[in-house]
Design a protein around this motif. Sequence first.
Motif, PDB file in Angstrom:
ATOM      1  N   ASP A 179      10.492   4.351  -8.915  1.00  0.00           N
ATOM      2  CA  ASP A 179       9.608   3.608  -8.008  1.00  0.00           C
ATOM      3  C   ASP A 179      10.168   3.671  -6.594  1.00  0.00           C
ATOM      4  OD1 ASP A 179       7.484   1.211  -7.713  1.00  0.00           O
ATOM      5  OD2 ASP A 179       9.311   0.700  -6.613  1.00  0.00           O
ATOM      6  N   ILE A 201       9.922   1.749  -3.909  1.00  0.00           N
ATOM      7  CA  ILE A 201      10.526   0.530  -3.370  1.00  0.00           C
ATOM      8  C   ILE A 201      11.918   0.337  -3.951  1.00  0.00           C
ATOM      9  CG2 ILE A 201      10.418  -1.992  -3.395  1.00  0.00           C
ATOM     10  CD1 ILE A 201       7.436  -1.847  -3.045  1.00  0.00           C
ATOM     11  N   ARG A 202      12.017   0.508  -5.261  1.00  0.00           N
ATOM     12  CA  ARG A 202      13.334   0.297  -5.876  1.00  0.00           C
ATOM     13  C   ARG A 202      14.346   1.347  -5.432  1.00  0.00           C
ATOM     14  NH1 ARG A 202       9.769  -1.368 -10.048  1.00  0.00           N
ATOM     15  NH2 ARG A 202      10.026   0.544 -11.253  1.00  0.00           N
ATOM     16  N   GLU A 212      14.372   2.664  -2.490  1.00  0.00           N
ATOM     17  CA  GLU A 212      14.757   2.210  -1.142  1.00  0.00           C
ATOM     18  C   GLU A 212      15.790   1.098  -1.226  1.00  0.00           C
ATOM     19  OE1 GLU A 212      10.884   1.563   1.104  1.00  0.00           O
ATOM     20  OE2 GLU A 212      12.405   1.517   2.702  1.00  0.00           O
ATOM     21  N   VAL A 224      13.625  -3.589   3.673  1.00  0.00           N
ATOM     22  CA  VAL A 224      12.716  -2.600   3.082  1.00  0.00           C
ATOM     23  C   VAL A 224      11.261  -3.063   3.174  1.00  0.00           C
ATOM     24  CG1 VAL A 224      14.580  -1.809   1.579  1.00  0.00           C
ATOM     25  CG2 VAL A 224      12.835  -3.342   0.672  1.00  0.00           C
ATOM     26  N   ASN A 225      11.059  -4.187   3.856  1.00  0.00           N
ATOM     27  CA  ASN A 225       9.721  -4.633   4.212  1.00  0.00           C
ATOM     28  C   ASN A 225       8.790  -4.951   3.031  1.00  0.00           C
ATOM     29  OD1 ASN A 225       8.316  -5.204   6.653  1.00  0.00           O
ATOM     30  ND2 ASN A 225       6.873  -3.578   6.067  1.00  0.00           N
ATOM     31  N   ILE A 226       9.272  -5.835   2.176  1.00  0.00           N
ATOM     32  CA  ILE A 226       8.435  -6.274   1.061  1.00  0.00           C
ATOM     33  C   ILE A 226       8.356  -7.801   1.054  1.00  0.00           C
ATOM     34  CG2 ILE A 226       8.823  -4.290  -0.434  1.00  0.00           C
ATOM     35  CD1 ILE A 226      11.070  -5.848  -1.808  1.00  0.00           C
ATOM     36  N   SER A 256       7.319  -9.805  -4.275  1.00  0.00           N
ATOM     37  CA  SER A 256       7.556  -8.436  -4.700  1.00  0.00           C
ATOM     38  C   SER A 256       9.061  -8.189  -4.865  1.00  0.00           C
ATOM     39  CB  SER A 256       6.944  -7.487  -3.663  1.00  0.00           C
ATOM     40  OG  SER A 256       7.364  -6.170  -3.902  1.00  0.00           O
ATOM     41  N   HIS A 301      11.063  -6.864  -8.226  1.00  0.00           N
ATOM     42  CA  HIS A 301      11.854  -5.632  -8.271  1.00  0.00           C
ATOM     43  C   HIS A 301      13.339  -5.890  -8.542  1.00  0.00           C
ATOM     44  CE1 HIS A 301       8.601  -2.901  -7.402  1.00  0.00           C
ATOM     45  NE2 HIS A 301       8.210  -3.649  -6.396  1.00  0.00           N
TER      46      HIS A 301
END
Lengths: 98, 98
Positions: free
Chosen positions: B23, B25-26, B28, B49-51, B55, B59
Amino acid sequence: MVNTKLRKQIDEKQVKIFKALADPIRLEIIEYLKHTDHEIACGEVGKAVNISKTSGSYHFKLLESAGLINTRWEAREKYVTLNESTFDKYVTDFYQNI
Amino acid sequence: MVNTKLRKQIDEKQVKIFKALADPIRLEIIEYLKHTDHEIACGEVGKAVNISKTSGSYHFKLLESAGLINTRWEAREKYVTLNESTFDKYVTDFYQNI
DNA sequence: TTAATAGTTCAAAAATATTTGAACTATTTT
DNA sequence: AAAATAGTTCAAATATTTTTGAACTATTAA
C-alpha cells in the motif's frame, strides 16, 4: 538519492510487487517455482497448487505483470520461471534501498 | 525444512507482511520512519505523509499487527519505530528462505 | 477433419480492503 | 474545571481484488 517523480514511480512498482506477493496462492506458486528450479508449464504448476485454469491464468498474468516471473510460449504451452533479478532488487534489497 | 502445518503458518505470516507492505501510504510511512531513525509520534508521521488521524490509526494498527513497527505509549502520544528484525526475516531473507 | 489439450477472456458475483466522519477515551494545558 | 490535544472505535460507503463458469483461440493428436 532520487528525485520526487522517480521516487513515486519506484514506489508504484514497489507497491505492485508487494501486492503480487500478498496472496497465498501466488506465494505457493512462487515457492513451487523456486523449488522446481527449471522451466515448467503453467498447467503443471496449477495442478501442483490445486487451482482452476482460470484462476491460474489470472495469477500468472498478475505475477508476470509485476515482473516476478518470465514466460515463454511453446506450442500449446506457456512456460514460466521466476525472475530472480526482480526478487533481488525489490524484495531482498528493499529495506536497504528505501 | 519444515512440516506442512508450520509451513502454512509461516505463509500466513508472510502473506500478512506482504499485504501490509502493499500500500502506498504504508510504504511512505515506512520510508519516513526509516529516514527518521528515531522514535516519533504517530501524529507527526501522519502530518508528514498527509493523512487524516483516522486513516493513520488504521494504517499504524495494520503495520503493528504485521509486526513491522513497534509502538510505545507515553502520555497522550503513541511513539513508533520500525521493527527491523521483521524486515530482515520476512523481506530481506524471503527469497533465500522459501 | 475431428478430438483433445492448454490457456485466455469476459462479465457477474463474492470477498476484502480502505476511507470517511462522528462520537468517544485519556491525558495535558490553561 | 474547561479546553485542547492525541489517538481510537464504529459503521456505512466506496474501492479493489479474487473467484467463477461459459465461451473463446490456437495448437497438436487421432
